[in-house]
Design an enzyme around this catalytic site. Sequence first.
Site, PDB file in Angstrom:
ATOM      1  N   SER A 144       0.453   7.426   1.189  1.00 17.59           N
ATOM      2  CA  SER A 144       1.200   6.886   0.046  1.00 17.59           C
ATOM      3  C   SER A 144       2.666   7.196   0.273  1.00 17.59           C
ATOM      4  O   SER A 144       2.997   8.090   1.071  1.00 17.59           O
ATOM      5  CB  SER A 144       0.728   7.584  -1.234  1.00 17.59           C
ATOM      6  OG  SER A 144       1.615   7.333  -2.316  1.00 17.59           O
ATOM      7  N   TYR A 157      -1.776  15.135  -6.121  1.00 18.45           N
ATOM      8  CA  TYR A 157      -1.716  13.883  -5.346  1.00 18.45           C
ATOM      9  C   TYR A 157      -0.642  13.982  -4.254  1.00 18.45           C
ATOM     10  O   TYR A 157      -0.883  13.644  -3.085  1.00 18.45           O
ATOM     11  CB  TYR A 157      -1.422  12.736  -6.312  1.00 18.45           C
ATOM     12  CG  TYR A 157      -1.529  11.353  -5.730  1.00 18.45           C
ATOM     13  CD1 TYR A 157      -2.752  10.678  -5.699  1.00 18.45           C
ATOM     14  CD2 TYR A 157      -0.412  10.694  -5.216  1.00 18.45           C
ATOM     15  CE1 TYR A 157      -2.850   9.394  -5.188  1.00 18.45           C
ATOM     16  CE2 TYR A 157      -0.504   9.412  -4.695  1.00 18.45           C
ATOM     17  CZ  TYR A 157      -1.729   8.761  -4.686  1.00 18.45           C
ATOM     18  OH  TYR A 157      -1.814   7.493  -4.167  1.00 18.45           O
TER      19      TYR A 157
HETATM   20  P1  NAD Z   1      -8.878   2.140  -6.760  1.00 21.22           P
HETATM   21  O1  NAD Z   1      -9.102   3.051  -7.909  1.00 21.22           O
HETATM   22  O2  NAD Z   1      -8.727   0.672  -6.981  1.00 21.22           O
HETATM   23  O3  NAD Z   1     -10.019   2.320  -5.666  1.00 21.22           O
HETATM   24  C1  NAD Z   1     -10.461   3.580  -5.285  1.00 21.22           C
HETATM   25  C2  NAD Z   1     -11.739   3.426  -4.503  1.00 21.22           C
HETATM   26  O4  NAD Z   1     -12.190   4.736  -4.165  1.00 21.22           O
HETATM   27  C3  NAD Z   1     -12.865   2.773  -5.309  1.00 21.22           C
HETATM   28  O5  NAD Z   1     -13.669   1.997  -4.446  1.00 21.22           O
HETATM   29  C4  NAD Z   1     -13.644   3.989  -5.829  1.00 21.22           C
HETATM   30  O6  NAD Z   1     -15.001   3.697  -6.123  1.00 21.22           O
HETATM   31  C5  NAD Z   1     -13.514   4.900  -4.640  1.00 21.22           C
HETATM   32  N1  NAD Z   1     -13.737   6.300  -4.965  1.00 21.22           N
HETATM   33  C6  NAD Z   1     -13.092   7.079  -5.862  1.00 21.22           C
HETATM   34  N2  NAD Z   1     -13.636   8.313  -5.864  1.00 21.22           N
HETATM   35  C7  NAD Z   1     -14.615   8.322  -4.932  1.00 21.22           C
HETATM   36  C8  NAD Z   1     -15.518   9.293  -4.462  1.00 21.22           C
HETATM   37  N3  NAD Z   1     -15.554  10.535  -4.950  1.00 21.22           N
HETATM   38  N4  NAD Z   1     -16.401   8.930  -3.499  1.00 21.22           N
HETATM   39  C9  NAD Z   1     -16.417   7.665  -3.003  1.00 21.22           C
HETATM   40  N5  NAD Z   1     -15.578   6.709  -3.408  1.00 21.22           N
HETATM   41  C10 NAD Z   1     -14.678   7.035  -4.357  1.00 21.22           C
HETATM   42  O7  NAD Z   1      -7.592   2.752  -6.027  1.00 21.22           O
HETATM   43  P2  NAD Z   1      -6.535   2.126  -5.017  1.00 21.22           P
HETATM   44  O8  NAD Z   1      -5.257   1.993  -5.754  1.00 21.22           O
HETATM   45  O9  NAD Z   1      -7.089   0.968  -4.280  1.00 21.22           O
HETATM   46  O10 NAD Z   1      -6.344   3.360  -4.029  1.00 21.22           O
HETATM   47  C11 NAD Z   1      -6.868   3.403  -2.717  1.00 21.22           C
HETATM   48  C12 NAD Z   1      -6.052   4.386  -1.902  1.00 21.22           C
HETATM   49  O11 NAD Z   1      -4.697   3.936  -1.826  1.00 21.22           O
HETATM   50  C13 NAD Z   1      -6.002   5.801  -2.500  1.00 21.22           C
HETATM   51  O12 NAD Z   1      -6.080   6.747  -1.460  1.00 21.22           O
HETATM   52  C14 NAD Z   1      -4.644   5.835  -3.169  1.00 21.22           C
HETATM   53  O13 NAD Z   1      -4.158   7.134  -3.253  1.00 21.22           O
HETATM   54  C15 NAD Z   1      -3.844   4.991  -2.203  1.00 21.22           C
HETATM   55  N6  NAD Z   1      -2.604   4.453  -2.767  1.00 21.22           N
HETATM   56  C16 NAD Z   1      -2.638   3.616  -3.844  1.00 21.22           C
HETATM   57  C17 NAD Z   1      -1.443   3.119  -4.337  1.00 21.22           C
HETATM   58  C18 NAD Z   1      -1.382   2.168  -5.497  1.00 21.22           C
HETATM   59  O14 NAD Z   1      -0.276   1.870  -5.974  1.00 21.22           O
HETATM   60  N7  NAD Z   1      -2.508   1.636  -5.986  1.00 21.22           N
HETATM   61  C19 NAD Z   1      -0.230   3.475  -3.740  1.00 21.22           C
HETATM   62  C20 NAD Z   1      -0.255   4.327  -2.658  1.00 21.22           C
HETATM   63  C21 NAD Z   1      -1.445   4.807  -2.170  1.00 21.22           C
END
Ligand code: NAD
Length: 262
Positions: A144, A157
Amino acid sequence: MTNLKGKAALVTGSTSGIGLGIARQLAGQGADLMLNGFGDAGYIAELCQSLSNEFGVRVAHNGADMSKPEEIEAMVAATEAAYGRLDVLVNNAGIQHVSPVDAFPVERWDAVIAINLSAVFHGTRAALPGMKARGWGRVINIASVHGLVASVNKSAYVAAKHGVIGLTKVTALELAETNITCNAICPGWVLTPLVQKQIDALAATRDLSVEEAGRELLSEKQPSKSFVTPEQLGELAVFLCSEAAGNMRGAALTMDGGWTAQ
Ligand code: NAD
């Protein structure tokens, strides 16, 4: 065009958001998929079927809880058993919790570190022996912008994501003389369920509409004032799988609308 036909990819946390976007792009290049993440069983079965139909690849799901090392190991073994290989590991699953340090619930700290950081270690250590035996692999860690800079109220985080970037560098260096690379992608704001929760909270505390809160969130940090998309991140992951990216090792690639350029 990166041809991933005959290769197998495991994308953690791919039932939603960024992970699903990346899984779709990898399948688009011909990779067989092991999806992972939570969700309703009917929804997940339909998702596997529809990705398989759309891209003509094999798609399965493993429900490993990424906070449990033994389930992560078993999921890697199940992927290798299903496809005879695991070539691309995308460590993507992640959660968020927002609170000042001195009020941060210990249980939430432990969960964020386990899922966002330790799971990357467990997945990588389980996948590397097979990649080394086959002489090719790609480990892509979804960090991130918070792996590079901080924001208030996100101690666990930010600590986890900085840790992921450190782990990415060490993994890449240990593999530097092989055909296995390890790199991190650092997205800015992406409109996924993880961020929607933060927009809804902002709307409630500042008495804004959800649209206004979304604009407010972007304008605080992201100069482009537009969300990065899962498709754009998926394309970057595909590039990291290409031979052109074969000597990118330990990079932390931002795709953040200018967030970290300021
Ligand atoms: P999201 O909430 O849409 O998806 C998260 C996914 O992880 C889902 O499929 C959920 O079921 C799964 N998950 C959560 N806990 C779990 C567990 N204990 N075991 C198995 N699966 C689990 O989130 P997202 O925004 O798509 O985030 C995905 C990644 O991208 C994360 O690592 C997040 O930190 C990173 N990220 C997101 C953003 C953003 O703006 N959305 C920005 C930077 C980084």
